[in-house]
Design a protein around this motif. Structure first.
Motif, PDB file in Angstrom:
ATOM      1  N   THR A 372       0.849  -1.191   0.000  1.00  0.00           N
ATOM      2  CA  THR A 372       0.000   0.000   0.000  1.00  0.00           C
ATOM      3  C   THR A 372       0.881   1.237   0.000  1.00  0.00           C
ATOM      4  O   THR A 372       1.593   1.492   0.980  1.00  0.00           O
ATOM      5  CB  THR A 372      -0.921   0.027   1.237  1.00  0.00           C
ATOM      6  N   VAL A 373       0.840   2.006  -1.080  1.00  0.00           N
ATOM      7  CA  VAL A 373       1.770   3.116  -1.257  1.00  0.00           C
ATOM      8  C   VAL A 373       1.614   4.185  -0.187  1.00  0.00           C
ATOM      9  O   VAL A 373       2.603   4.680   0.380  1.00  0.00           O
ATOM     10  CB  VAL A 373       1.574   3.745  -2.656  1.00  0.00           C
ATOM     11  N   VAL A 374       0.379   4.550   0.136  1.00  0.00           N
ATOM     12  CA  VAL A 374       0.166   5.680   1.036  1.00  0.00           C
ATOM     13  C   VAL A 374       0.709   5.430   2.445  1.00  0.00           C
ATOM     14  O   VAL A 374       1.005   6.376   3.188  1.00  0.00           O
ATOM     15  CB  VAL A 374      -1.344   6.026   1.098  1.00  0.00           C
ATOM     16  N   ILE A 375       0.914   4.170   2.800  1.00  0.00           N
ATOM     17  CA  ILE A 375       1.474   3.849   4.118  1.00  0.00           C
ATOM     18  C   ILE A 375       2.900   4.387   4.249  1.00  0.00           C
ATOM     19  O   ILE A 375       3.378   4.620   5.363  1.00  0.00           O
ATOM     20  CB  ILE A 375       1.420   2.323   4.360  1.00  0.00           C
ATOM     21  N   ALA A 376       3.549   4.635   3.136  1.00  0.00           N
ATOM     22  CA  ALA A 376       4.899   5.195   3.173  1.00  0.00           C
ATOM     23  C   ALA A 376       4.928   6.550   3.878  1.00  0.00           C
ATOM     24  O   ALA A 376       5.972   6.976   4.385  1.00  0.00           O
ATOM     25  CB  ALA A 376       5.453   5.335   1.762  1.00  0.00           C
ATOM     26  N   LEU A 377       3.776   7.223   3.924  1.00  0.00           N
ATOM     27  CA  LEU A 377       3.705   8.545   4.539  1.00  0.00           C
ATOM     28  C   LEU A 377       3.448   8.494   6.038  1.00  0.00           C
ATOM     29  O   LEU A 377       3.636   9.489   6.739  1.00  0.00           O
ATOM     30  CB  LEU A 377       2.599   9.371   3.867  1.00  0.00           C
ATOM     31  N   TYR A 378       3.011   7.344   6.544  1.00  0.00           N
ATOM     32  CA  TYR A 378       2.615   7.250   7.951  1.00  0.00           C
ATOM     33  C   TYR A 378       3.761   7.522   8.926  1.00  0.00           C
ATOM     34  O   TYR A 378       3.577   8.253   9.911  1.00  0.00           O
ATOM     35  CB  TYR A 378       1.990   5.884   8.228  1.00  0.00           C
ATOM     36  N   PRO A 379       4.951   6.920   8.740  1.00  0.00           N
ATOM     37  CA  PRO A 379       6.043   7.225   9.680  1.00  0.00           C
ATOM     38  C   PRO A 379       6.392   8.714   9.704  1.00  0.00           C
ATOM     39  O   PRO A 379       6.707   9.258  10.762  1.00  0.00           O
ATOM     40  CB  PRO A 379       7.209   6.376   9.151  1.00  0.00           C
ATOM     41  N   ALA A 380       6.345   9.366   8.539  1.00  0.00           N
ATOM     42  CA  ALA A 380       6.634  10.797   8.489  1.00  0.00           C
ATOM     43  C   ALA A 380       5.595  11.584   9.281  1.00  0.00           C
ATOM     44  O   ALA A 380       5.937  12.487  10.050  1.00  0.00           O
ATOM     45  CB  ALA A 380       6.667  11.275   7.043  1.00  0.00           C
ATOM     46  N   LEU A 381       4.324  11.247   9.111  1.00  0.00           N
ATOM     47  CA  LEU A 381       3.262  11.936   9.845  1.00  0.00           C
ATOM     48  C   LEU A 381       3.428  11.724  11.350  1.00  0.00           C
ATOM     49  O   LEU A 381       3.291  12.675  12.141  1.00  0.00           O
ATOM     50  CB  LEU A 381       1.895  11.438   9.389  1.00  0.00           C
ATOM     51  N   ALA A 382       3.740  10.494  11.750  1.00  0.00           N
ATOM     52  CA  ALA A 382       3.944  10.208  13.172  1.00  0.00           C
ATOM     53  C   ALA A 382       5.107  11.023  13.730  1.00  0.00           C
ATOM     54  O   ALA A 382       5.024  11.584  14.833  1.00  0.00           O
ATOM     55  CB  ALA A 382       4.200   8.710  13.371  1.00  0.00           C
ATOM     56  N   PHE A 383       6.186  11.137  12.959  1.00  0.00           N
ATOM     57  CA  PHE A 383       7.336  11.897  13.431  1.00  0.00           C
ATOM     58  C   PHE A 383       7.017  13.384  13.525  1.00  0.00           C
ATOM     59  O   PHE A 383       7.463  14.075  14.455  1.00  0.00           O
ATOM     60  CB  PHE A 383       8.540  11.674  12.518  1.00  0.00           C
ATOM     61  N   LEU A 384       6.248  13.906  12.572  1.00  0.00           N
ATOM     62  CA  LEU A 384       5.858  15.313  12.623  1.00  0.00           C
ATOM     63  C   LEU A 384       5.057  15.620  13.891  1.00  0.00           C
ATOM     64  O   LEU A 384       5.242  16.662  14.522  1.00  0.00           O
ATOM     65  CB  LEU A 384       5.034  15.686  11.389  1.00  0.00           C
ATOM     66  N   ILE A 385       4.175  14.699  14.251  1.00  0.00           N
ATOM     67  CA  ILE A 385       3.369  14.889  15.459  1.00  0.00           C
ATOM     68  C   ILE A 385       4.242  14.806  16.706  1.00  0.00           C
ATOM     69  O   ILE A 385       4.163  15.661  17.607  1.00  0.00           O
ATOM     70  CB  ILE A 385       2.240  13.848  15.518  1.00  0.00           C
ATOM     71  N   ILE A 386       5.099  13.785  16.761  1.00  0.00           N
ATOM     72  CA  ILE A 386       5.996  13.636  17.910  1.00  0.00           C
ATOM     73  C   ILE A 386       6.953  14.827  18.010  1.00  0.00           C
ATOM     74  O   ILE A 386       7.271  15.306  19.104  1.00  0.00           O
ATOM     75  CB  ILE A 386       6.788  12.317  17.799  1.00  0.00           C
ATOM     76  N   GLY A 387       7.385  15.321  16.858  1.00  0.00           N
ATOM     77  CA  GLY A 387       8.329  16.439  16.834  1.00  0.00           C
ATOM     78  C   GLY A 387       7.798  17.708  17.454  1.00  0.00           C
ATOM     79  O   GLY A 387       8.579  18.567  17.894  1.00  0.00           O
ATOM     80  N   LEU A 388       6.478  17.851  17.525  1.00  0.00           N
ATOM     81  CA  LEU A 388       5.896  19.042  18.153  1.00  0.00           C
ATOM     82  C   LEU A 388       6.258  19.137  19.632  1.00  0.00           C
ATOM     83  O   LEU A 388       6.253  20.221  20.212  1.00  0.00           O
ATOM     84  CB  LEU A 388       4.374  19.034  17.984  1.00  0.00           C
ATOM     85  N   SER A 389       6.575  18.004  20.239  1.00  0.00           N
ATOM     86  CA  SER A 389       6.944  18.009  21.657  1.00  0.00           C
ATOM     87  C   SER A 389       8.285  18.689  21.892  1.00  0.00           C
ATOM     88  O   SER A 389       8.627  19.017  23.040  1.00  0.00           O
ATOM     89  CB  SER A 389       6.995  16.571  22.189  1.00  0.00           C
ATOM     90  N   ALA A 390       9.065  18.906  20.827  1.00  0.00           N
ATOM     91  CA  ALA A 390      10.382  19.545  20.962  1.00  0.00           C
ATOM     92  C   ALA A 390      10.300  21.066  20.878  1.00  0.00           C
ATOM     93  O   ALA A 390      11.334  21.738  20.902  1.00  0.00           O
ATOM     94  CB  ALA A 390      11.330  19.018  19.888  1.00  0.00           C
ATOM     95  N   LEU A 391       9.094  21.615  20.778  1.00  0.00           N
ATOM     96  CA  LEU A 391       8.942  23.066  20.636  1.00  0.00           C
ATOM     97  C   LEU A 391       9.467  23.827  21.852  1.00  0.00           C
ATOM     98  O   LEU A 391       9.942  24.956  21.728  1.00  0.00           O
ATOM     99  CB  LEU A 391       7.471  23.422  20.395  1.00  0.00           C
ATOM    100  N   GLY A 392       9.393  23.235  23.023  1.00  0.00           N
ATOM    101  CA  GLY A 392       9.836  23.905  24.238  1.00  0.00           C
ATOM    102  C   GLY A 392       8.744  24.778  24.839  1.00  0.00           C
ATOM    103  O   GLY A 392       7.639  24.882  24.304  1.00  0.00           O
ATOM    104  N   ARG A 393       9.073  25.432  25.948  1.00  0.00           N
ATOM    105  CA  ARG A 393       8.076  26.203  26.691  1.00  0.00           C
ATOM    106  C   ARG A 393       8.283  27.712  26.597  1.00  0.00           C
ATOM    107  O   ARG A 393       7.385  28.472  26.952  1.00  0.00           O
ATOM    108  CB  ARG A 393       8.094  25.786  28.165  1.00  0.00           C
ATOM    109  N   HIS A 394       9.458  28.152  26.157  1.00  0.00           N
ATOM    110  CA  HIS A 394       9.751  29.573  26.120  1.00  0.00           C
ATOM    111  C   HIS A 394       9.096  30.229  24.902  1.00  0.00           C
ATOM    112  O   HIS A 394       9.109  29.672  23.801  1.00  0.00           O
ATOM    113  CB  HIS A 394      11.262  29.812  26.067  1.00  0.00           C
ATOM    114  N   SER A 395       8.548  31.416  25.087  1.00  0.00           N
ATOM    115  CA  SER A 395       7.970  32.146  23.953  1.00  0.00           C
ATOM    116  C   SER A 395       9.061  32.604  22.986  1.00  0.00           C
ATOM    117  O   SER A 395       8.831  32.733  21.785  1.00  0.00           O
ATOM    118  CB  SER A 395       7.170  33.360  24.448  1.00  0.00           C
ATOM    119  N   GLU A 396      10.259  32.854  23.515  1.00  0.00           N
ATOM    120  CA  GLU A 396      11.432  33.131  22.692  1.00  0.00           C
ATOM    121  C   GLU A 396      12.547  32.189  23.140  1.00  0.00           C
ATOM    122  O   GLU A 396      12.754  31.982  24.330  1.00  0.00           O
ATOM    123  CB  GLU A 396      11.886  34.590  22.856  1.00  0.00           C
ATOM    124  N   TYR A 397      13.243  31.623  22.164  1.00  0.00           N
ATOM    125  CA  TYR A 397      14.277  30.641  22.501  1.00  0.00           C
ATOM    126  C   TYR A 397      15.463  31.337  23.186  1.00  0.00           C
ATOM    127  O   TYR A 397      15.946  32.376  22.717  1.00  0.00           O
ATOM    128  CB  TYR A 397      14.715  29.889  21.259  1.00  0.00           C
TER     129      TYR A 397
END
Length: 401
Positions: A372-397
């Motif tokens: 199934t071709v579209v499944i190739a995109l699933y790991p990328a989508l999962a990583f994009l969602i997980i990556g949001l946790s790296a945004l941090g808490r400061h309004s300015e870095y």
């Protein structure tokens, strides 16, 4: 008199150095993205298959990732100007060499060398921004990144309709023609003289006992934080380019592929032009968070929907991912000084580009196993969602040492 001089130093806009930064940025993407338009010609010359052609495009990107750390050492050891000029000459000469090699093996080797030259320049540009445009850091960053986006569009859009006919439809000569402006830019960098700046960064760092101080530590939490954020943005943009053809073909929408790719690869230039209007976004958390969330929404829409709604979702990914990439690549000169700029930039590049290379491979492997071709995109989508946790808490870095 001193007050007036100081005021002029602050308000003076270094147009000449901004132009140099733009040109160097432009050269960082042209040699990489000349290969895809010439893929058919190169494949016919060496009898390459699809996997080999894909490797030809990806090898310089991998070299950029793994060349970031030695690039940081080179910049501190030999100086900023020498590093950039040397990197440009290396990239230009290797680009010419790709068109003169007699075998596919040497073609791949030349591509790696070209990527290493690009890695030196890409790692040096954040420090160049701080050194050459110290009173306009945000503007300098957005200018050279706009140059990178224009370079992508130039190579992808001009190679077949303009450069190849000028080369008498010889792909080898076409690569030489694209290498000429790279070498010209190297000469311009060598001759340039920044105004109202301390040019000491163009010399090897005499204050530090060793260039090792510019090498990033993989135990540095913030290098990982910003590297993960960068990796998610680069991945978001790359994954659509990599799999849109297969996805649209599986949906019976292959007739829309050419138009979609043209529109999609125009979004980086549009995003970079828009950011020129808001350079104060650099260093702030909110714009990175919003663009990251928009990329998640866009990639989800590309997976879930079909037809025009899916295509519009892809364009959202392209625009949002580019905004996020520009803001992150511009971050080191904003929050760091001296060798810390190079150290942070090199660490982010190593982690971010490595993740952007590995995750699509995992997705492709899963798609092959499941059929199934579209499944190739699933790991990328999962990583994009997980990556949001790296945004941090400061309004300015915060400042990075």
């Amino acid at each position: 008199m001193r007050t007036e001089t100081a005021r002029n130093a602050v308000t003076y806009t270094p147009y000449g150095m901004l132009a140099i930064l733009w040109l160097v940025g432009w050269t960082l993407r042209v040699p990489i993205l000349t290969a895809p338009p010439l893929a058919t010609n190169i494949a016919n010359s060496f009898g390459l298959g699809e996997a080999s052609i894909g490797a030809l495009t990806m090898l310089p990107i991998v070299a950029v990732a793994f060349g970031a750390i030695p690039a940081a050492w080179i910049i501190t050891k030999f100086g900023l100007r020498v590093a950039i000029v040397g990197g440009l000459i290396c990239a230009g000469a290797a680009s010419v060499g790709r068109g003169q090699v007699p075998s596919a093996e040497l073609l791949f080797f030349a591509s790696v060398i070209m990527g290493l030259g690009i890695a030196v320049c890409q790692t040096a540009l954040p420090l160049a921004t701080r050194t050459w445009t110290p009173t306009h850091l945000a503007l300098g960053s957005t200018v050279y990144l706009n140059g990178m986006m224009a370079g992508e569009l130039s190579a992808a859009g001009l190679t077949r309709p303009i450069i190849l006919p000028l080369a008498n439809f010889d792909w080898r000569i076409a690569l030489i023609l694209w290498a000429v402006p790279i070498l010209i830019v190297a000469i311009l960098v060598l001759l340039s003289r920044p105004a109202n700046t301390d040019d000491s960064s163009n010399l090897p760092d005499r204050q530090n006992p060793s260039p090792v101080t510019s090498i990033p530590s993989l135990r540095d939490r913030r290098v990982w934080q910003y590297g993960i954020l960068l990796g998610s943005s680069v991945l978001a943009f790359f994954i659509i380019n990599a799999y849109s053809g297969s996805v649209l073909n599986a949906r019976g929408e292959s007739e829309a592929l050419s138009a979609l790719l043209l529109a999609y690869n125009t979004t980086p230039l549009l995003a970079s032009l828009c950011l020129l209007l808001v350079p104060h976004w650099i260093g702030k958390r909110a714009p990175i968070a919003i663009s990251g969330i928009a990329a998640v929404i866009g990639l989800s829409g590309f997976i879930i929907f079909d037809s025009w709604l899916s295509w519009m979702s892809a364009l959202l990914v392209g625009y949002a991912a580019t905004v996020k990439t520009i803001l992150l690549i511009s971050l080191p000169p904003k929050i760091a000084n001296g060798t810390a700029v190079t150290r942070l930039s090199a660490g982010m590049t190593l982690i971010g580009f490595s993740l952007a290379f590995i995750i699509p491979l995992i997705g492709g492997w899963i798609a092959d196993k499941t059929g199934t071709v579209v499944i190739a995109l699933y790991p990328a989508l999962a990583f994009l969602i997980i990556g949001l946790s790296a945004l941090g808490r400061h309004s300015e870095y915060p400042h990075y040492k």
